[in-house]
Design an enzyme around this catalytic site. Structure first.
Site, mmCIF file in Angstrom:
data_model
loop_
_atom_site.group_PDB
_atom_site.id
_atom_site.type_symbol
_atom_site.label_atom_id
_atom_site.label_comp_id
_atom_site.label_asym_id
_atom_site.label_seq_id
_atom_site.Cartn_x
_atom_site.Cartn_y
_atom_site.Cartn_z
ATOM 1 N N ALA A 86 -2.348 -0.367 6.588
ATOM 2 C CA ALA A 86 -3.755 -0.445 7.011
ATOM 3 C C ALA A 86 -4.027 0.559 8.131
ATOM 4 O O ALA A 86 -5.053 1.247 8.132
ATOM 5 C CB ALA A 86 -4.099 -1.863 7.462
ATOM 6 N N LYS A 97 0.811 -1.231 0.000
ATOM 7 C CA LYS A 97 0.000 0.000 0.000
ATOM 8 C C LYS A 97 0.842 1.277 0.000
ATOM 9 O O LYS A 97 0.401 2.302 -0.494
ATOM 10 C CB LYS A 97 -0.953 -0.007 1.203
ATOM 11 C CG LYS A 97 -2.008 -1.059 1.021
ATOM 12 C CD LYS A 97 -2.948 -1.133 2.168
ATOM 13 C CE LYS A 97 -3.790 -2.387 1.991
ATOM 14 N NZ LYS A 97 -4.769 -2.555 3.045
HETATM 15 P P1 NDP Z 1 1.882 -3.738 6.426
HETATM 16 O O1 NDP Z 1 2.829 -4.738 5.868
HETATM 17 O O2 NDP Z 1 1.878 -2.365 5.860
HETATM 18 O O3 NDP Z 1 2.134 -3.588 8.020
HETATM 19 C C1 NDP Z 1 2.242 -4.730 8.816
HETATM 20 C C2 NDP Z 1 2.226 -4.353 10.284
HETATM 21 O O4 NDP Z 1 2.173 -5.552 11.061
HETATM 22 C C3 NDP Z 1 3.463 -3.588 10.764
HETATM 23 O O5 NDP Z 1 3.059 -2.674 11.753
HETATM 24 C C4 NDP Z 1 4.335 -4.696 11.354
HETATM 25 O O6 NDP Z 1 5.207 -4.249 12.363
HETATM 26 C C5 NDP Z 1 3.267 -5.562 11.982
HETATM 27 N N1 NDP Z 1 3.665 -6.972 12.158
HETATM 28 C C6 NDP Z 1 3.908 -7.899 11.205
HETATM 29 N N2 NDP Z 1 4.201 -9.100 11.759
HETATM 30 C C7 NDP Z 1 4.154 -8.925 13.110
HETATM 31 C C8 NDP Z 1 4.370 -9.779 14.218
HETATM 32 N N3 NDP Z 1 4.706 -11.076 14.062
HETATM 33 N N4 NDP Z 1 4.210 -9.277 15.461
HETATM 34 C C9 NDP Z 1 3.883 -7.969 15.640
HETATM 35 N N5 NDP Z 1 3.666 -7.096 14.613
HETATM 36 C C10 NDP Z 1 3.810 -7.575 13.366
HETATM 37 O O7 NDP Z 1 0.434 -4.428 6.330
HETATM 38 P P2 NDP Z 1 -0.996 -3.706 6.258
HETATM 39 O O8 NDP Z 1 -1.000 -2.626 7.269
HETATM 40 O O9 NDP Z 1 -1.305 -3.363 4.860
HETATM 41 O O10 NDP Z 1 -2.006 -4.881 6.656
HETATM 42 C C11 NDP Z 1 -2.111 -5.342 7.994
HETATM 43 C C12 NDP Z 1 -3.191 -6.417 8.110
HETATM 44 O O11 NDP Z 1 -4.470 -5.880 7.880
HETATM 45 C C13 NDP Z 1 -3.046 -7.588 7.119
HETATM 46 O O12 NDP Z 1 -3.340 -8.782 7.817
HETATM 47 C C14 NDP Z 1 -4.111 -7.325 6.078
HETATM 48 O O13 NDP Z 1 -4.556 -8.507 5.466
HETATM 49 C C15 NDP Z 1 -5.195 -6.706 6.953
HETATM 50 N N6 NDP Z 1 -6.129 -5.843 6.207
HETATM 51 C C16 NDP Z 1 -7.445 -6.202 6.120
HETATM 52 C C17 NDP Z 1 -8.341 -5.392 5.478
HETATM 53 C C18 NDP Z 1 -9.769 -5.779 5.406
HETATM 54 O O14 NDP Z 1 -10.469 -5.244 4.544
HETATM 55 N N7 NDP Z 1 -10.265 -6.626 6.283
HETATM 56 C C19 NDP Z 1 -7.940 -4.137 4.846
HETATM 57 C C20 NDP Z 1 -6.555 -3.816 5.061
HETATM 58 C C21 NDP Z 1 -5.689 -4.666 5.676
HETATM 59 P P3 NDP Z 1 6.641 -3.604 11.986
HETATM 60 O O15 NDP Z 1 6.361 -2.166 11.657
HETATM 61 O O16 NDP Z 1 7.433 -3.750 13.231
HETATM 62 O O17 NDP Z 1 7.180 -4.383 10.830
#
Ligand code: NDP
Length: 267
Positions: A130, A65
């Site tokens: 997100a 995104k």
């Molecule tokens: P991004 O890749 O942009 O961000 C991921 C986030 O998750 C970061 O803050 C990252 O932390 C954190 N993270 C990843 N793995 C872990 C872990 N093991 N423990 C703790 N924190 C973790 O993803 P998005 O923001 O785009 O998406 C996030 C989620 O939201 C996804 O599962 C996506 O499928 C879901 N989503 C659902 C939607 C819906 O319509 N229902 C719409 C949009 C998203 P760090 O910064 O430290 O890497």
């Protein structure tokens, strides 16, 4: 015939093709909607190739995104403020970036789940694309405050600062979450995609609405919320359908019926 797709990595779990096909049937429009698995460092060339094939638009999911935001040639106000793009519309030589995640979440929480957000204390886990997309629409509902906790605390602190002009926000690391209960916890990490749950204080869930943006399976966050006495527990399937509906209308001008599609997914 409209040509659409969703870009992501992973992408196998995506229900978007199913949802948009139902919207097309409801509104009498002809569409194709593909799932495109994009190599992690290859978003721009994959997106350009799809545009060259005559695409009308596409959705963008994790983890693209923020690159989609940079890829767009124009941005809606919503996308500018979010700093993240989940929907692109092609209009002649314009690549217009929009973000429908936030409004999708608000529509699900307030219309489908009848949750009041005004004056509530909201905790968001995660500070990725997100979270950027949902922050402004959440703050517009005038909660008491929105706290953002992230594995990498600097990202949460930056987001809290960027959005402070829209309402009360603060950012910190996941291990700083206190045991005190909040009203609403939103899991906006992608940890559920890997079958993981961030290791956080359990007391925070007590009697809270617990909402996982991830959908389609019993996630570790949903299990955690159940074990720790969340009051209402939901996955993100309602948000998925609602954000898709806003994207569909943005592309075609036709407004689909989300309740019908949501009940077909939950069957
Ligand atoms: P991004 O890749 O942009 O961000 C991921 C986030 O998750 C970061 O803050 C990252 O932390 C954190 N993270 C990843 N793995 C872990 C872990 N093991 N423990 C703790 N924190 C973790 O993803 P998005 O923001 O785009 O998406 C996030 C989620 O939201 C996804 O599962 C996506 O499928 C879901 N989503 C659902 C939607 C819906 O319509 N229902 C719409 C949009 C998203 P760090 O910064 O430290 O890497």
């Amino acid at each position: 015939m409209y040509k659409f797709a969703v870009f992501g990595n992973p992408i196998k779990h995506s229900l978007s093709p199913n949802i948009h096909t139902q919207f097309a049937q409801q509104t009498g429009l002809e569409i194709s909607y593909d799932k495109i698995l994009v190599p992690i460092d290859d978003f721009s060339s994959s997106a350009q190739a799809f545009i060259n094939q005559g695409a009308n638009g596409f959705n963008i999911t994790v983890p693209f995104k923020l690159v989609a935001f940079k890829f767009a040639s124009e941005l809606t106000l919503n996308a500018q403020i979010a700093g993240a793009v989940n929907t692109i519309k092609i209009e002649e030589d314009k690549i217009i970036g929009e973000n429908t995640d936030g409004i999708g979440l608000i529509n699900d929480l307030t219309h489908n789940l009848s949750i009041e957000l005004k004056d509530k204390v909201i905790l968001i886990l995660g500070a990725g694309g997100a979270t950027r997309g949902i922050l402004l629409p959440l703050l517009e509902q005038q909660p008491n405050r929105v706290m953002i906790a992230n594995r990498t605390p600097s990202k949460a602190i930056k987001l809290a600062k960027d959005f402070a002009k829209f309402g009360k926000t603060c950012g910190f690391s996941l291990d700083k979450i206190k045991h005190d209960p909040v009203d609403i916890i939103i899991n906006a990490t992608s940890a559920s995609l890997d079958g993981k749950m961030p290791n956080i204080a359990s007391g925070v869930a007590n009697n809270a609405v617990c909402y996982d943006l991830m959908y389609g399976k019993q996630t570790p966050f949903i299990n955690w919320a159940t074990t720790n006495y969340g009051s209402m527990i939901s996955d993100g399937s309602g948000m998925l359908v609602e954000q898709a509906a806003v994207a569909f209308e943005f592309w075609t001008g036709a407004k689909p019926n989300t309740k019908q599609v949501l009940s077909s997914l939950r069957r």
